[in-house]
Design an enzyme around this catalytic site. Structure first.
Site, PDB file in Angstrom:
ATOM      1  N   GLU A  37     -47.841 -39.547 -55.124  1.00  0.00           N
ATOM      2  CA  GLU A  37     -46.667 -40.222 -55.661  1.00  0.00           C
ATOM      3  C   GLU A  37     -45.454 -39.303 -55.553  1.00  0.00           C
ATOM      4  OE1 GLU A  37     -47.712 -41.671 -59.552  1.00  0.00           O
ATOM      5  OE2 GLU A  37     -49.477 -42.713 -58.774  1.00  0.00           O
ATOM      6  N   CYS A  51     -38.456 -35.947 -56.361  1.00  0.00           N
ATOM      7  CA  CYS A  51     -39.466 -35.117 -57.004  1.00  0.00           C
ATOM      8  C   CYS A  51     -40.744 -35.238 -56.164  1.00  0.00           C
ATOM      9  CB  CYS A  51     -39.674 -35.653 -58.418  1.00  0.00           C
ATOM     10  SG  CYS A  51     -40.970 -34.844 -59.313  1.00  0.00           S
ATOM     11  N   CYS A  58     -54.403 -32.183 -60.066  1.00  0.00           N
ATOM     12  CA  CYS A  58     -54.013 -30.825 -60.472  1.00  0.00           C
ATOM     13  C   CYS A  58     -55.161 -30.200 -61.266  1.00  0.00           C
ATOM     14  CB  CYS A  58     -52.758 -30.881 -61.340  1.00  0.00           C
ATOM     15  SG  CYS A  58     -52.176 -29.242 -61.811  1.00  0.00           S
ATOM     16  N   CYS A  62     -53.127 -29.265 -68.135  1.00  0.00           N
ATOM     17  CA  CYS A  62     -52.182 -29.271 -69.257  1.00  0.00           C
ATOM     18  C   CYS A  62     -52.477 -30.522 -70.084  1.00  0.00           C
ATOM     19  CB  CYS A  62     -50.744 -29.276 -68.761  1.00  0.00           C
ATOM     20  SG  CYS A  62     -50.358 -27.837 -67.755  1.00  0.00           S
ATOM     21  N   CYS A  65     -50.395 -33.914 -69.929  1.00  0.00           N
ATOM     22  CA  CYS A  65     -50.011 -34.400 -68.598  1.00  0.00           C
ATOM     23  C   CYS A  65     -51.052 -35.357 -68.040  1.00  0.00           C
ATOM     24  CB  CYS A  65     -49.840 -33.199 -67.672  1.00  0.00           C
ATOM     25  SG  CYS A  65     -49.577 -33.667 -65.955  1.00  0.00           S
ATOM     26  N   CYS A 282     -41.868 -37.738 -65.763  1.00  0.00           N
ATOM     27  CA  CYS A 282     -42.495 -36.430 -65.731  1.00  0.00           C
ATOM     28  C   CYS A 282     -43.846 -36.447 -66.457  1.00  0.00           C
ATOM     29  CB  CYS A 282     -41.531 -35.492 -66.427  1.00  0.00           C
ATOM     30  SG  CYS A 282     -41.996 -33.822 -66.379  1.00  0.00           S
TER      31      CYS A 282
HETATM   32  S1  SF4 Z   1     -47.982 -30.352 -66.071  1.00  0.00           S
HETATM   33 FE1  SF4 Z   1     -49.570 -31.567 -65.008  1.00  0.00          FE
HETATM   34  S2  SF4 Z   1     -49.111 -31.378 -62.833  1.00  0.00           S
HETATM   35 FE2  SF4 Z   1     -47.977 -29.740 -63.908  1.00  0.00          FE
HETATM   36  S3  SF4 Z   1     -49.352 -27.956 -63.858  1.00  0.00           S
HETATM   37 FE3  SF4 Z   1     -49.778 -29.012 -65.780  1.00  0.00          FE
HETATM   38  S4  SF4 Z   1     -51.492 -30.412 -65.299  1.00  0.00           S
HETATM   39 FE4  SF4 Z   1     -50.586 -29.758 -63.352  1.00  0.00          FE
END
Ligand code: SF4
Length: 310
Positions: A37, A51, A58, A62, A65, A282
């Site tokens: 995306e 972006c 990932c 986090c 996220c 985001c």
């Molecule tokens: S915010 Fe999301 S995309 Fe960014 S490093 Fe952390 S887990 Fe990965």
């Protein structure tokens, strides 16, 4: 120029979704069928930002996220990264005005894929490539310190660091990379490395989570933490997503936090959510599917803020 003449092969367009605020989410299929995306965000004052994603999913997990829930599927090649910006220019410049900025804040931790990200950033700024000013290309990291050092040495592009906490205790929980590279190590490295850069400021991003990182004490600690680092701070409104345990801080709380930082001498901005009705905001990109990265144990003192009881 590459963007006008290149034969684009790495990506094929799957869909474009438009949010009520004009933000576009572009879905691209890769050769192997995986989907990434890319988000195009038109702003006032003639600025339009694309972006780009640097990975499918990932590995950083986090806790706030949505992409992190996917786990890592694979790194993107430099071509797959650059083509997102080229496509955005071709597809949308007529609608949203020319693309002026590129941020590596889509799916993925860019420095986990540093070879390809540095290559892609070089092409984005090269005059034979897309010829963006290096100041208009920003790579964002959750805090992979050795790679961050390498980037500062090898690239002229701008750096953003997703900070989001003022103590190791909170950051260890919401950004597990902090268990490897502690706040003090991250910030000391920036303090040292930026001495050798001219006229360069790192952008600290701070996603505001109600009851977790938005107290007056957090604001005061943040002022101390960034002392001696040439920087700007961007306070970002959290975009809740399905299954999210966090809530956004209120606008009043964000303004109070901003005012404390400003009075403490920080350069500080606030960013309210963009594109959230199309999951283009985001931390909202991707599709976790059935196998998801684990949510970590919530420290006792934050269970109430998350309505988990004690
Ligand atoms: S915010 Fe999301 S995309 Fe960014 S490093 Fe952390 S887990 Fe990965």
């Amino acid at each position: 120029m590459l963007s006008e003449h290149a034969d684009l092969r790495a990506l094929s367009l799957k869909d474009i979704l438009t949010a009520s605020d004009g933000t576009r989410k572009i879905l691209f299929a890769l050769d192997d069928g995986l989907v990434i995306e890319t988000v195009v965000i038109p702003c006032d004052r003639g600025r339009t930002t694309v972006c780009v994603s640097s990975q499918v999913g990932c590995a950083m997990n986090c806790q706030f996220c949505y992409t992190g829930r996917m786990g890592l599927r694979r790194h993107l090649t430099a071509a797959e990264i650059v083509e997102q910006a080229v496509y955005a220019r071709r597809l949308l410049s007529g609608d949203v005005g020319s693309i002026t900025n590129v941020v590596f804040m889509g799916m993925g931790e860019p420095f986990h894929n540093i070879e390809n990200v540095i290559k892609a950033a070089d092409i984005l700024v090269d005059e034979q490539g897309l010829h963006f000013s290096p100041r208009k290309v920003t790579v964002s990291t959750s805090g992979l310190v050795p790679q961050l050092k390498r980037f500062l040495h090898e690239s002229k592009c701008a750096l953003a660091v997703s900070l989001n906490a003022t103590t190791d205790e909170v950051r260890n929980w919401i950004m597990p990379i902090n268990r490897k590279y502690k706040l003090s190590f991250l910030l000391e490295t920036l303090r040292e490395e930026l001495k050798f850069k001219n006229n360069y400021k790192v952008l600290f991003e701070y996603v505001m989570l109600a009851g977790i990182n938005d107290s007056i004490e957090d604001a005061k600690r943040l002022i101390d933490l960034v002392k001696g680092i040439p920087c700007k701070i961007n306070l970002i409104s959290f975009n809740p997503h399905c299954g999210s345990q966090f809530r956004p801080s209120s606008d009043e709380k964000m303004i109070e936090f901003r005012n404390i930082l400003a009075e403490g001498g920080c350069i500080v901005f606030m960013r309210f959510s963009r594109g959230d009705d199309q999951m283009a905001a985001c931390g909202q990109l991707g599709k976790p599917g059935s196998s998801q990265a684990p949510l970590l144990r919530v420290p006792e003192q934050f269970r109430v803020a998350l309505n988990l009881g004690v």
